[in-house]
Structure formats: C-alpha cells, structure tokens
Design an enzyme around this catalytic site. Structure first.
Site, short mmCIF file in Angstrom:
data_model
loop_
_atom_site.label_atom_id
_atom_site.label_comp_id
_atom_site.label_asym_id
_atom_site.label_seq_id
_atom_site.Cartn_x
_atom_site.Cartn_y
_atom_site.Cartn_z
N CYS A 2 0.85 -1.19 0.00
CA CYS A 2 0.00 0.00 0.00
C CYS A 2 0.88 1.24 0.00
CB CYS A 2 -0.88 0.01 1.24
SG CYS A 2 -1.86 -1.48 1.41
N ARG A 27 1.86 2.56 -7.59
CA ARG A 27 1.95 1.35 -6.78
C ARG A 27 0.64 0.55 -6.82
NH1 ARG A 27 5.97 2.21 -2.50
NH2 ARG A 27 4.81 0.87 -1.11
N TRP A 75 -3.85 -1.58 -1.36
CA TRP A 75 -3.76 -2.71 -2.29
C TRP A 75 -4.15 -3.90 -1.43
CZ3 TRP A 75 -2.91 -3.47 -7.37
CH2 TRP A 75 -2.54 -4.74 -7.79
N ASN A 101 0.91 -0.17 5.99
CA ASN A 101 1.37 -0.92 4.82
C ASN A 101 1.98 -2.20 5.38
OD1 ASN A 101 2.52 -1.80 2.46
ND2 ASN A 101 4.07 -0.19 2.35
N GLY A 102 1.60 -3.37 4.84
CA GLY A 102 2.21 -4.61 5.32
C GLY A 102 1.18 -5.62 5.74
N GLU A 482 10.40 -20.50 -18.96
CA GLU A 482 10.17 -19.13 -18.50
C GLU A 482 11.33 -18.21 -18.91
OE1 GLU A 482 7.80 -17.44 -17.72
OE2 GLU A 482 8.58 -15.71 -16.65
N LYS A 486 11.01 -14.96 -21.35
CA LYS A 486 11.44 -13.62 -20.93
C LYS A 486 12.35 -13.02 -21.99
CE LYS A 486 9.20 -12.67 -18.41
NZ LYS A 486 8.19 -13.41 -17.72
N GLU A 489 10.42 -12.14 -25.30
CA GLU A 489 9.41 -11.07 -25.26
C GLU A 489 10.01 -9.69 -25.04
OE1 GLU A 489 6.44 -11.29 -22.13
OE2 GLU A 489 7.89 -12.09 -20.74
N HIS A 505 16.47 -35.36 -30.46
CA HIS A 505 15.38 -35.72 -31.37
C HIS A 505 15.00 -34.56 -32.29
CE1 HIS A 505 14.99 -39.46 -29.20
NE2 HIS A 505 14.97 -38.78 -28.06
N LYS A 604 -0.31 -5.94 -20.74
CA LYS A 604 -0.18 -6.53 -19.40
C LYS A 604 -1.37 -7.43 -19.10
CE LYS A 604 1.91 -6.99 -15.46
NZ LYS A 604 3.06 -7.90 -15.51
C1 F6R Z 1 4.93 -12.87 -19.81
C2 F6R Z 1 3.61 -12.57 -19.31
C3 F6R Z 1 2.45 -13.25 -19.95
C4 F6R Z 1 1.35 -13.52 -18.92
C5 F6R Z 1 0.09 -14.05 -19.62
C6 F6R Z 1 -0.99 -14.43 -18.63
O1 F6R Z 1 5.90 -12.18 -19.10
O2 F6R Z 1 3.45 -11.78 -18.43
O3 F6R Z 1 2.83 -14.42 -20.59
O4 F6R Z 1 1.83 -14.44 -18.00
O5 F6R Z 1 -0.41 -13.09 -20.51
O6 F6R Z 1 -1.38 -13.33 -17.89
P1 F6R Z 1 -2.13 -13.49 -16.50
O7 F6R Z 1 -1.18 -14.10 -15.55
O8 F6R Z 1 -2.54 -12.10 -16.12
O9 F6R Z 1 -3.30 -14.39 -16.76
#
Ligand code: F6R
Length: 609
Positions: A2, A27, A75, A101-102, A482, A486, A489, A505, A604
């Site tokens: 928060c 935040r 939050w 906060n916490g 993963e 990263k 992307e 293979h 996002k």
């Molecule tokens: C990659 C990334 C995406 C999300 C995906 C699912 O860094 O952030 O691959 O993981 O779009 O999003 P959520 O988790 O919001 O369902």
C-alpha cells in the site's frame, strides 16, 4: 504494497496529502482515504476505486483547513476492497487514526483478544487491530502506546498514527516495510516512498527496521524500541519524478525483479506455520473435500502457465496427486475429463485473462472445484472461482511478469503442502522442514540479488547472438521455458526451450559453433543427465551458459559461463534459478536498446480471446 503519506506542519494538508497519494498511484490501489486532525477531532474520508472517487468525496468536506493528517492508497491483502476496509482506520473512541502498509500475521489472535476486551471492529482488515492496540495501550503518551503496540504485533509493516489529543504529532513505526521522512521547514512528511513528497522536499531521513519516529512541525525524532534517540543523517535526493516512481531503479522491470524477496515473503506471511501447517484464508473448500481430490488440473497462459508447470512437481512429489496442465486457450476447446474430485487451479496474475476465465468457468460447470491464484483482489477470477489464493506481490507494472511469477510458484507450493497434510502423504516433520526452508528463501534471494553483476557481464558476451536455446530437465524445465519466454518477449531474440533429453530428437540440428545454449543445471536427481546433455552441446562447439548451485566448481570446466544460485532442495530451486534467467533477459534487452517495461505488441492484461 500500500502507499502511505502523512503531513504535519502549518499549511492546510488535505490537498498535500491528496497530491501525495496521486504520486503513489503507480503502486496500484483499490481504495484510498485520508484522515485529518481538525478542531480536536479526527475527520476521515474514504472511497473505493481510483483517486477521482476520493477527490469527489473530499470536495467541500470538513477539515480542509487542518494541518496534520494521514493518507493511504490500499492494495487489498486482507478483506475485499470496500469503504469500510479502506484506510485510515479508527479506534473505538474515534480519536486515534492509523494507516498501515504490510501484513499483521497474528491479527486473528489479536482481534479475538481485543474483541474480548470490548473493542468493536468496523472492517475485515488486519490493519484495524493496530488502532485498537494503540487505544488499549494509550495513557496520554502516543509514542509509548505505539511502542507497546509493536510489541504485540507479529508480521512486517510500516504504519503512522495520530491522536486527536496531540494535534501536531505523527508517530511512525516500521518493520521490514519502507518508511521515509521528508524534512521541510516548519513541516515534515512521512511516506512509504519518496515520490509522495518529492515535489515538497528532497531532504530525506530513512527510518530503519525496528525504529519509531515522532514527527512534529519543528522536528523529527528517530527512536529505537527502548525509546532511546537514534542519530540519523538527512540525505538530499536528486532523483527526477520518473526515477522516484521507480524507487531509483532504471526500469520497473528491474525494480520488480528486486522486489521478489518481499513478494515471496508476503505471499508466505501468516500462511505457513513452523510446523508445516498451511492456512489459506480464502480457499473456501472444506478440508474433507480437498483431502478427497484425486486430480489437479492447472489452466493458465504464458508465464502463469510456467508457474503451473513448476506446480506439477510439488503437487505430485509432496501431495502425491495426479496433475494435468493445459494452456487455457487449448483447454477451453477440448473436452477434458473432470469430476467433483478434480481440483482446477486457474493461475492468472491479472485475474482477467479471457482464456483462463473461460477455462475456469467451464471447469466449474463440469462439477470440478475451482481455485484461482491471482494477484488482484476482486478481479473476475476471484468472483468465478470457489476459492482464491492471493499472491501478494503488489502491483506489477512491467509487462513481462517477474515478481508475480515467483509469488505464483510460492502459492502453488502452499497448496501442495496443504494437500500433502490433508492427504497424509508427508510426515509432519518433513512438512515442517520444507516450511523452514521455504521461509529462508527470501533471504537467500536478497543475498543473491546483491551480487548480480555476473549476469550483466555474461549478457555483454552474448547479446548480439541471433538465437538462444534453453535446456533443462525435471523441475529445471519450466524454469527454462520461462527464461526463454522472458528473453524473446523483451529482446525480440528468437528462443527455443526444450527438455534436455529431447534435444537429440530435433533441436540439436539448430546448434553451430558459438550458439548460446542456456542450461539449468542446479543440483538434483537429474543433474548427471543434464551434464551429459551439456557434453552433447559442447561436442557441437556451441557455448554453454549454465545456472548451477553454489559450490559446484566442477561445472566450470564444461561450461563457458556459470550463473550460480544459492543451494536449496530441488523442489524449491525454481524460486532461485529463474532469477538469473530474468536478469540475463533483462540485460540483453537493455544492451539491444529495447524498452523492457513495454515490449512491442504485448499488453499486461489480455482480456480478449
Ligand atoms: C509474460 C507474461 C504473460 C502472462 C500471460 C498471462 O511475461 O506476463 O505471458 O503471463 O499473458 O497473464 P495473467 O497471468 O494475467 O493471466
């Protein structure tokens, strides 16, 4: 995660507090509020939703001339977003007000005790116990009452308190959550982050763990827990507003990578006892039904899917439960076999990913029990599921998920431990040992992040390569997937991630002299097999960049570069081994001049199919 802002001085403070909250918007928040000391009374204004709602409530309100007050953006972690749960909170008399906060881990015990002593609670939050504790301990001295209250609290927190009897005093305290004082002329600020007061003063005192601070217009007194004065220098910060929002980090992604120890500690806080007993407050499925679960089905997309893949190993290994996984956009068009004894876990950072939501709804219609793992309280996933396990990572702004991913892994580990206890698949002493180790991971991670420069140097050697292959086995495989996601992307470099044993293979055909191959080779039962795969890569004169366990010197002789991570048991290793891969991707992307916070074509939250 928060946001707190407090002001004491000579100027009317309502707008100063409101502007401070605006600076903390980055935040994230689901509600916000202010309380001011006005003519011997506490006046409080709160609103759910964004700050425009609070602004509307403030218009024409009382107390606009007040010059001492507290502000908060919430939050949610305990209690849904609502006006009653928004901060500030009051004591029974309405004369004490706090913002926090916490997480107060022992809030349930404290709330019962305080209720038994006659205190009446108005919210569902953990924070409200603090105002009542201060009320209980108050005998005319607010600083002493705060000191005694801290003695009762377990958890990590930063809070500020005011009392109508002391119109020009704010008392702050912190344990593990940040608290800064902004020093002005005849006025002072306290905040959880510098941007909240940066437009008013650049002179800052950082409050350290286990300290209190008493702030008046004339002065700032930092105290230890025995109320002995602590000498503390004032530092002048020269950040611009943008840098301040990022807490001095160059990007949000970097900030969020470095927030991972806190995200992990917060996700575990109050949920995992030393005896391995797990308390998942919003799971909403009776223990008998969970104990009878015979299959777990994980549905998710992208990075969240990778967290689910890690989950498979712990659910199988600890809870001895059959696990299936599917990418949500595939699951929704199949005819999966589900029953009332199937537990479907939908993982979604945002809680709004369209494919994951549809998959969860279909699963529920088929009679399965559905749990959401999400970072956003009140998101659609929380409304559709039977129960929720919140990751408490705080707002993630960088489009590439980092801290939420680590918190998702911890959340699924908690579910696996819970099922293991209910099903009796692990003896209590083993559960206690896993719990102790898990609680130690945030510190290991903090240590690791302090010495991250090796990754930057490695990135410099490889950032111009046109293709990266990632290899891993066992629980190292989802980590590779993963890491490869990263890198592709945020740097736009094509990557492939493969089970190391599958390389021969097909993908081995991609390798040529100097091709970078990232291998997760942490200690574990398949380590020797991974070493054999490294040898296959070397035989093609490709370059090997390994993630290995500290103390493994021998691996250096067969790799070009090694990124060491602290030792943990195999099941917990992804919490550490994914971090160098996040950093490698990060440094390569920066070296290529990419915008790591907002990679092209990505959003996002993906609310469309
Ligand atoms: C990659 C990334 C995406 C999300 C995906 C699912 O860094 O952030 O691959 O993981 O779009 O999003 P959520 O988790 O919001 O369902």
């Amino acid at each position: 995660m928060c946001g707190i802002i407090a002001y004491v001085g000579r100027r009317p403070c309502t707008d100063l507090l409101y502007q401070g909250l605006r600076k903390l918007e980055y935040r994230g928040y689901d509600s916000a509020g202010l309380s001011v000391l006005d003519n011997g009374e506490v006046r409080i204004v709160r609103a759910v939703g964004n700050l425009d709602n609070l602004e509307r409530e403030l218009k024409g309100g009382d107390g606009n001339g007040a010059s001492t007050g507290l502000g908060h953006t919430r939050w949610a972690t305990h209690g849904r977003p609502s006006t009653e749960n928004a901060h500030p909170h009051l004591d029974c008399s309405g004369r004490i007000s706090i913002v926090l906060n916490g997480i107060i881990e022992n809030y349930a015990v404290l709330r019962d005790e305080l209720s038994g002593e006659g205190h009446g609670f108005r919210s569902e939050t953990d924070a409200e116990v603090v105002s009542h504790l201060i009320e209980k301990h108050y005998d005319g001295d607010l600083v002493e009452a705060v000191r005694r209250s801290i003695g009762d609290i377990e958890g990590h927190f930063a809070f500020c308190a005011v009392h109508a009897d002391h119109p020009q005093l704010i008392v702050g305290a912190r344990k593990e959550c940040p608290l800064m004082v902004g020093v002005g002329k005849d006025e002072n600020f306290i905040a959880s982050a510098i941007p909240a007061f940066l437009s008013e003063t650049r002179d800052v005192i950082a409050i350290e763990d286990g300290e209190l601070v008493a702030v008046t217009p004339e002065g700032v007194e930092v105290l230890d827990l025995e109320l002995r004065p602590v000498e503390r220098d004032v530092t002048r910060v020269n950040w611009d507003a943008d840098a301040a929002e990022k807490g001095g980090y160059e990007t949000f992604m970097r900030k969020e990578i470095f927030e991972q120890p806190a995200a992990l500690a917060d996700t575990l806080a109050g949920r995992l006892g030393g005896d391995g007993m797990v308390t998942l407050e919003d799971i909403n499925i009776p223990d008998e039904e969970l104990a009878a679960i015979d299959k777990v089905y994980v549905v998710a997309c992208g990075t969240s899917y990778h967290a689910g893949l890690v989950g498979r190993y712990v659910l199988e290994g600890w809870a001895r439960t059959a696990v299936e996984l599917d990418i949500a956009s595939e699951f929704r068009y199949r005819d999966p076999v589900l029953s009332p004894r199937t537990l479907v876990i939908g993982i979604s950072q945002s809680g709004e990913t369209a494919d994951t939501l549809v998959a969860m709804r279909q699963a529920k219609k088929s009679g399965a029990k559905v749990i959401a793992i999400t970072n956003i309280m009140g998101s659609q996933a929380t409304r559709d599921a039977d129960g929720v396990v919140y990751t408490r990572a705080g707002l993630e702004i960088g489009v590439a998920a980092t801290k939420t991913h680590l918190a998702q892994i911890a959340a699924i580990q908690l579910i696996a431990l819970h099922l293991a206890r209910l099903k009796g698949t692990k003896p209590p002493e083993e559960l206690a040992a896993i719990s102790a180790e898990l609680h130690g991971v945030p510190d290991l991670l903090t240590d690791y992040l302090r010495r991250e420069t090796a990754t930057r140097e490695i990135a410099k050697r490889y950032f111009e390569k046109p293709f990266f292959l990632y290899l891993g086995r066992g629980i190292g495989l989802p980590v590779c997937l993963e890491g490869a996601l990263k890198l592709k992307e945020i740097s736009y470099i094509p990557t492939e991630a493969y089970a190391a044993g599958e390389m021969k293979h097909g993908p081995i055909a991609l390798l040529e002299k100097g091709s970078p191959v990232v291998v997760v080779a942490t200690d574990g039962h398949v380590y020797d097999k991974v070493v054999s795969n490294i040898e296959e890569v070397r035989a093609r004169e490709a370059s090997v960049i390994a993630v290995a366990t500290e103390g493994n010197e021998q691996i250096q002789s067969i790799c070009d570069d090694v990124m060491y991570v602290p030792r943990t048991s195999e099941m917990l290793s992804p919490l550490l081994s994914v971090v160098p891969l996040q950093l490698l991707a990060y440094h390569i992307a920066l070296l290529k001049g990419c915008n790591v916070d907002q990679p092209r074509n990505l959003a996002k939250t993906v609310t469309v199919e």
